[in-house]
Design a protein around this motif. Sequence first.
Motif, PDB file in Angstrom:
ATOM      1  N   THR A 148     -37.809  67.142  33.657  1.00 36.09           N
ATOM      2  CA  THR A 148     -38.748  68.250  33.477  1.00 36.09           C
ATOM      3  C   THR A 148     -38.318  69.495  34.230  1.00 36.09           C
ATOM      4  N   GLY A 149     -37.481  69.337  35.251  1.00 36.33           N
ATOM      5  CA  GLY A 149     -37.120  70.448  36.121  1.00 36.33           C
ATOM      6  C   GLY A 149     -37.999  70.535  37.351  1.00 36.33           C
ATOM      7  N   VAL A 189     -24.800  75.524  39.377  1.00 34.52           N
ATOM      8  CA  VAL A 189     -25.317  74.766  38.243  1.00 34.52           C
ATOM      9  C   VAL A 189     -26.672  74.176  38.584  1.00 34.52           C
ATOM     10  N   GLY A 190     -27.567  74.186  37.590  1.00 39.69           N
ATOM     11  CA  GLY A 190     -28.887  73.636  37.816  1.00 39.69           C
ATOM     12  C   GLY A 190     -29.620  73.435  36.506  1.00 39.69           C
ATOM     13  N   ILE A 191     -30.855  72.968  36.621  1.00 35.78           N
ATOM     14  CA  ILE A 191     -31.691  72.727  35.449  1.00 35.78           C
ATOM     15  C   ILE A 191     -32.972  73.534  35.575  1.00 35.78           C
ATOM     16  N   VAL A 192     -33.557  73.876  34.435  1.00 41.95           N
ATOM     17  CA  VAL A 192     -34.794  74.648  34.413  1.00 41.95           C
ATOM     18  C   VAL A 192     -35.778  73.997  33.450  1.00 41.95           C
ATOM     19  N   TYR A 243     -29.117  74.850  32.744  1.00 40.83           N
ATOM     20  CA  TYR A 243     -29.307  73.964  31.606  1.00 40.83           C
ATOM     21  C   TYR A 243     -30.778  73.604  31.435  1.00 40.83           C
ATOM     22  N   ASP A 244     -31.154  73.365  30.184  1.00 42.23           N
ATOM     23  CA  ASP A 244     -32.514  72.944  29.879  1.00 42.23           C
ATOM     24  C   ASP A 244     -32.706  71.517  30.392  1.00 42.23           C
ATOM     25  N   ALA A 245     -33.685  71.340  31.277  1.00 46.33           N
ATOM     26  CA  ALA A 245     -33.903  70.044  31.904  1.00 46.33           C
ATOM     27  C   ALA A 245     -34.216  68.957  30.883  1.00 46.33           C
ATOM     28  N   SER A 246     -34.878  69.314  29.787  1.00 46.55           N
ATOM     29  CA  SER A 246     -35.286  68.313  28.804  1.00 46.55           C
ATOM     30  C   SER A 246     -34.093  67.615  28.157  1.00 46.55           C
ATOM     31  N   ASP A 247     -32.932  68.296  28.107  1.00 50.76           N
ATOM     32  CA  ASP A 247     -31.753  67.679  27.505  1.00 50.76           C
ATOM     33  C   ASP A 247     -31.184  66.568  28.388  1.00 50.76           C
TER      34      ASP A 247
END
Length: 372
Positions: free
Chosen positions: A215-216, A257-260, A207-211
């Motif tokens: 920042t990731g 699952v993670g953020i980028v 997932y996009d961290a900004s959402d």
Amino acid sequence: MFTLRGTWMRGGTSKCWLFNAVDIDPYIDDAGGLDNILTSAFGSGDPRQLDGVGGGSSTTSKAAIVRRSTAPGIDVDYLFAQVAVDNRTVEWGSNCGNCATAIGLYALQAGLVAVDDRVTVVRMRNQNTGAVLSAEIATPGGHVPTDGDATVPGTTARGVPVGLTFTDLATDRVSLLPTGQPVDEITLCDRFFRGTFVTAGAPAALYDASDLGLTGAEPNDALSEHLSTLFALRRQAALRMGLSTPDEPITHAIPKVGIVGPPRDYRSSDGALIGASDYDISVRMLSMMAPHPAIGLTSAVAVAAAATVSGGVVAANARIGWPGSLRIGTAAGILDVDVAIDSHGLLQSVTLHRAVRRIATAELFVAVPVLT
């Protein structure tokens, strides 16, 4: 109670108990199945796994059953088990690259594979997913190493250098993208979250961290504040990817699952300053129900695969330094990944470099509960 011989190994940033199939197979039926054996041996059901050999965390509660393979071109088959810590369950739906590197060295040390006089390549098949991997280990003069000076981000411990290669990752975009979309949008409580869902290395939802207002590149304690949201996002991804149905129990193993986010300056968990110019993509992953201290290798493969998806959230955030390489900024530091991409932009192979060491060979006294 029965006695079970096992080998304890560190592979990268994980610790895994490895069992030769010939040692564990005779007990499976009488003990009520592999789940019962492993949760009993690890002491699951207690958050400290006090009455077993588990380490009380997802990265130290792993096992694999290894056997010689009868398949052409494959040396060993292995069944990977993610043993739960605070309940008596085992997740069988995934793979672990760190444990796979340990299995490569274990296969040599246990005499399961013939040793070359220069470099030995161990071809392995993960029975959970069907993935084929190869471990490359220097064996000069036919000597099987027991120690080495290699290190990896996330630990200062040294070990035998092992190159682990994932091959045949995705023959086309259809197999790579289970939903058929470069970006899927999930709605939770009137908030929108963009993710790229891939099946390579392991099923993963990135997932996009900004959402999430991140920042990731945050430390893991900041990620911990968003666990409930990430659990819900993993569940929604599992449904869209066809990994689960609404009536099935929730699993915390797959998808990963993670953020980028884009590269930016940050401090790793050991306090080192990491510059934005030193890596290509920020990634923070969960491991079961907690932030991963670094990144699982199958998750790293998924990130590399997602970086090839034009319009996806990983590709949109990545700042690739040079072809054939992806530098992943994790909470523990930078993981360098070697990638091979064909003329159609599809990922053909990913190679990661790890450090492995045998910690112990032991007899475990396993007390399984009486089944009623």
